[in-house]
Design a protein around this motif. Structure first.
Motif, PDB file in Angstrom:
ATOM      1  N   LYS A 181       1.005  -1.425   0.018  1.00 18.82           N
ATOM      2  CA  LYS A 181      -0.014   0.029  -0.143  1.00 18.82           C
ATOM      3  C   LYS A 181       0.750   1.286  -0.002  1.00 18.82           C
ATOM      4  O   LYS A 181       0.444   2.415  -0.484  1.00 18.82           O
ATOM      5  CB  LYS A 181      -0.943  -0.073   1.269  1.00 18.82           C
ATOM      6  N   HIS A 182       2.018   1.051   0.665  1.00 22.01           N
ATOM      7  CA  HIS A 182       2.999   2.394   0.789  1.00 22.01           C
ATOM      8  C   HIS A 182       3.775   2.591  -0.361  1.00 22.01           C
ATOM      9  O   HIS A 182       4.982   2.410  -0.161  1.00 22.01           O
ATOM     10  CB  HIS A 182       3.605   2.097   2.176  1.00 22.01           C
ATOM     11  N   ASN A 183       3.172   2.724  -1.580  1.00 18.69           N
ATOM     12  CA  ASN A 183       4.041   2.902  -2.824  1.00 18.69           C
ATOM     13  C   ASN A 183       4.778   4.253  -2.873  1.00 18.69           C
ATOM     14  O   ASN A 183       3.970   5.217  -2.489  1.00 18.69           O
ATOM     15  CB  ASN A 183       3.141   2.667  -4.109  1.00 18.69           C
ATOM     16  N   MET A 184       6.031   4.237  -2.895  1.00 12.78           N
ATOM     17  CA  MET A 184       6.472   5.527  -2.965  1.00 12.78           C
ATOM     18  C   MET A 184       7.148   6.050  -4.250  1.00 12.78           C
ATOM     19  O   MET A 184       8.119   6.909  -4.219  1.00 12.78           O
ATOM     20  CB  MET A 184       7.900   5.248  -1.871  1.00 12.78           C
ATOM     21  N   LEU A 185       6.570   5.780  -5.327  1.00 16.16           N
ATOM     22  CA  LEU A 185       6.960   6.335  -6.515  1.00 16.16           C
ATOM     23  C   LEU A 185       6.918   7.769  -6.636  1.00 16.16           C
ATOM     24  O   LEU A 185       7.857   8.546  -7.180  1.00 16.16           O
ATOM     25  CB  LEU A 185       6.209   5.572  -7.910  1.00 16.16           C
ATOM     26  N   ASN A 186       5.911   8.529  -6.184  1.00  9.19           N
ATOM     27  CA  ASN A 186       5.686   9.675  -6.133  1.00  9.19           C
ATOM     28  C   ASN A 186       6.431  10.584  -5.290  1.00  9.19           C
ATOM     29  O   ASN A 186       6.834  11.762  -5.372  1.00  9.19           O
ATOM     30  CB  ASN A 186       4.317  10.263  -5.915  1.00  9.19           C
ATOM     31  N   ASP A 187       7.027   9.874  -4.052  1.00  7.73           N
ATOM     32  CA  ASP A 187       7.871  10.372  -3.111  1.00  7.73           C
ATOM     33  C   ASP A 187       9.571  10.262  -3.501  1.00  7.73           C
ATOM     34  O   ASP A 187      10.267  11.201  -2.822  1.00  7.73           O
ATOM     35  CB  ASP A 187       7.650   9.413  -1.770  1.00  7.73           C
ATOM     36  N   LEU A 188       9.967   9.492  -4.443  1.00  9.67           N
ATOM     37  CA  LEU A 188      11.240   9.429  -4.621  1.00  9.67           C
ATOM     38  C   LEU A 188      11.990  10.486  -5.141  1.00  9.67           C
ATOM     39  O   LEU A 188      13.049  11.081  -4.659  1.00  9.67           O
ATOM     40  CB  LEU A 188      11.417   8.262  -5.663  1.00  9.67           C
ATOM     41  N   PRO A 189      11.405  11.540  -5.978  1.00  8.67           N
ATOM     42  CA  PRO A 189      12.107  12.700  -6.315  1.00  8.67           C
ATOM     43  C   PRO A 189      12.127  13.753  -5.184  1.00  8.67           C
ATOM     44  O   PRO A 189      12.829  14.364  -5.534  1.00  8.67           O
ATOM     45  CB  PRO A 189      10.883  13.154  -7.592  1.00  8.67           C
ATOM     46  N   LYS A 190      11.599  13.504  -4.257  1.00 11.75           N
ATOM     47  CA  LYS A 190      11.624  14.657  -2.876  1.00 11.75           C
ATOM     48  C   LYS A 190      13.006  14.165  -2.096  1.00 11.75           C
ATOM     49  O   LYS A 190      13.181  14.719  -1.387  1.00 11.75           O
ATOM     50  CB  LYS A 190      10.402  14.519  -2.181  1.00 11.75           C
ATOM     51  N   ILE A 191      13.718  12.847  -2.180  1.00 13.37           N
ATOM     52  CA  ILE A 191      14.744  12.402  -1.455  1.00 13.37           C
ATOM     53  C   ILE A 191      15.838  12.792  -2.148  1.00 13.37           C
ATOM     54  O   ILE A 191      16.353  12.246  -3.236  1.00 13.37           O
ATOM     55  CB  ILE A 191      14.403  10.851  -1.427  1.00 13.37           C
ATOM     56  N   THR A 192      16.508  13.961  -1.610  1.00 14.19           N
ATOM     57  CA  THR A 192      17.769  14.207  -2.220  1.00 14.19           C
ATOM     58  C   THR A 192      19.002  13.978  -1.581  1.00 14.19           C
ATOM     59  O   THR A 192      20.117  14.126  -1.693  1.00 14.19           O
ATOM     60  CB  THR A 192      17.699  15.865  -2.015  1.00 14.19           C
ATOM     61  N   THR A 193      18.837  12.880  -0.441  1.00 15.09           N
ATOM     62  CA  THR A 193      20.160  12.450   0.178  1.00 15.09           C
ATOM     63  C   THR A 193      20.747  11.464  -0.716  1.00 15.09           C
ATOM     64  O   THR A 193      20.006  10.910  -1.703  1.00 15.09           O
ATOM     65  CB  THR A 193      19.390  11.459   1.447  1.00 15.09           C
ATOM     66  N   PRO A 194      22.234  11.558  -0.747  1.00 16.00           N
ATOM     67  CA  PRO A 194      22.621  10.516  -1.592  1.00 16.00           C
ATOM     68  C   PRO A 194      22.130   8.968  -1.156  1.00 16.00           C
ATOM     69  O   PRO A 194      22.274   8.504  -0.173  1.00 16.00           O
ATOM     70  CB  PRO A 194      24.328  10.393  -1.223  1.00 16.00           C
ATOM     71  N   VAL A 195      21.940   8.283  -2.250  1.00 18.09           N
ATOM     72  CA  VAL A 195      21.366   6.865  -2.261  1.00 18.09           C
ATOM     73  C   VAL A 195      22.395   6.052  -3.087  1.00 18.09           C
ATOM     74  O   VAL A 195      22.623   6.181  -4.391  1.00 18.09           O
ATOM     75  CB  VAL A 195      20.009   7.050  -2.770  1.00 18.09           C
ATOM     76  N   CYS A 196      22.618   4.928  -2.311  1.00 24.42           N
ATOM     77  CA  CYS A 196      23.409   3.744  -3.358  1.00 24.42           C
ATOM     78  C   CYS A 196      22.477   2.488  -3.294  1.00 24.42           C
ATOM     79  O   CYS A 196      21.825   2.087  -2.294  1.00 24.42           O
ATOM     80  CB  CYS A 196      24.668   3.517  -2.532  1.00 24.42           C
TER      81      CYS A 196
END
Length: 259
Positions: A181-196
């Motif tokens: 239910k907690h799909n984060m597709l629309n939230d990903l662009p808001k995450i500016t932290t470096p991600v590996c």
């Protein structure tokens, strides 16, 4: 090496090494031992490593969801670590890392995802058919890995125990539904932290397309593949996983120094 689990206040966790803090978050059917190689490697490379026991089965039924667990991790960082951390999450642990980073970016210096849910994933479903059939459970556990021998008898016994405990089984299904239910597709662009992103090329739980989409929508991400590897790279290919992550952390630190 197996580490001793400490208990302080309401937290149970493993702690090893000294240096910049890393926090490792296990998956829904996982445990602290999933990260034994990662703890050994990074505690010997100048990092302080924490692996908290996530309250997967301890929450009230109405609060059994990923957001509540992410708030628990935030409290652990604030009360035990007391400085921003690098969060490393596998499967559900990665999803919790995404929720935490979005809600409390000041607590997360870097985010590392391996086989993370958050977009779409294959699960056991809404029930555990043939849950009393250990060979069935063994087969389902082996499917998590490219090399089925990684699904040791000990690991199969742990999964078998969970699915045959009525309340744990109910909460496992609830958390699996919460993840879907907690799909984060629309939230990903808001995450500016470096991600590996470190992904097994043969992950059939969160397939490679998940990693490609995450890399596409996260503004500040790097994607690395591990060949002949399934859903839990830190267990199945620990040496490759550790080297990729160590080099990435070094690169991030060097970039920050150069700014």
């Amino acid at each position: 090496m197996r580490f001793i689990t400490k208990t302080e206040k309401k937290f149970s966790f493993i702690e090893a090494g000294e240096g910049p803090p890393l926090i490792l978050l296990h998956g829904l059917m996982g445990g602290l031992s999933n990260f034994d190689n990662t703890v050994n490697f990074f505690s010997g490379k100048g990092y302080k490593v924490f692996v908290p026991v996530l309250p997967v089965y301890d929450l009230p039924v109405l609060n059994t969801n990923l957001t509540t667990i992410a708030k628990y991790v935030a409290k652990f960082i604030e009360q035990k670590i007391t400085e921003p951390v690098t969060v490393i999450g596998n499967s559900m642990g990665g999803h919790i890392g995404l929720i935490l980073t979005l809600a409390r970016p000041e607590l997360v210096k870097n985010l590392v995802l391996t086989g993370s849910s958050g977009l779409y994933e294959r699960t056991f479903g809404d029930s555990f058919p043939r849950k009393s059939d250990k060979e069935y459970i063994r087969k389902k556990t082996e499917e998590v890995f490219y090399d089925p021998s990684v699904a040791t008898t000990e690991l199969v016994d742990e999964v078998f125990s969970v699915v045959n405990d009525r309340m744990k089984g109910i909460k496992t299904v609830m958390l699996a539904r919460s993840a879907i239910k907690h799909n984060m597709l629309n939230d990903l662009p808001k995450i500016t932290t470096p991600v590996c992103l470190i992904w097994g090329k043969e992950d059939n739980v969160t397939p490679p397309a998940v990693a490609i989409d995450m890399d596409k929508f996260l503004p500040n991400s790097d994607l690395y593949w591990i060949e002949e590897c399934g859903h839990a790279a830190m267990m199945e290919k620990p040496d490759e996983f550790n080297e990729i992550l160590y080099k990435w952390l070094q690169k991030i630190e060097n970039n920050k120094v150069g700014v």
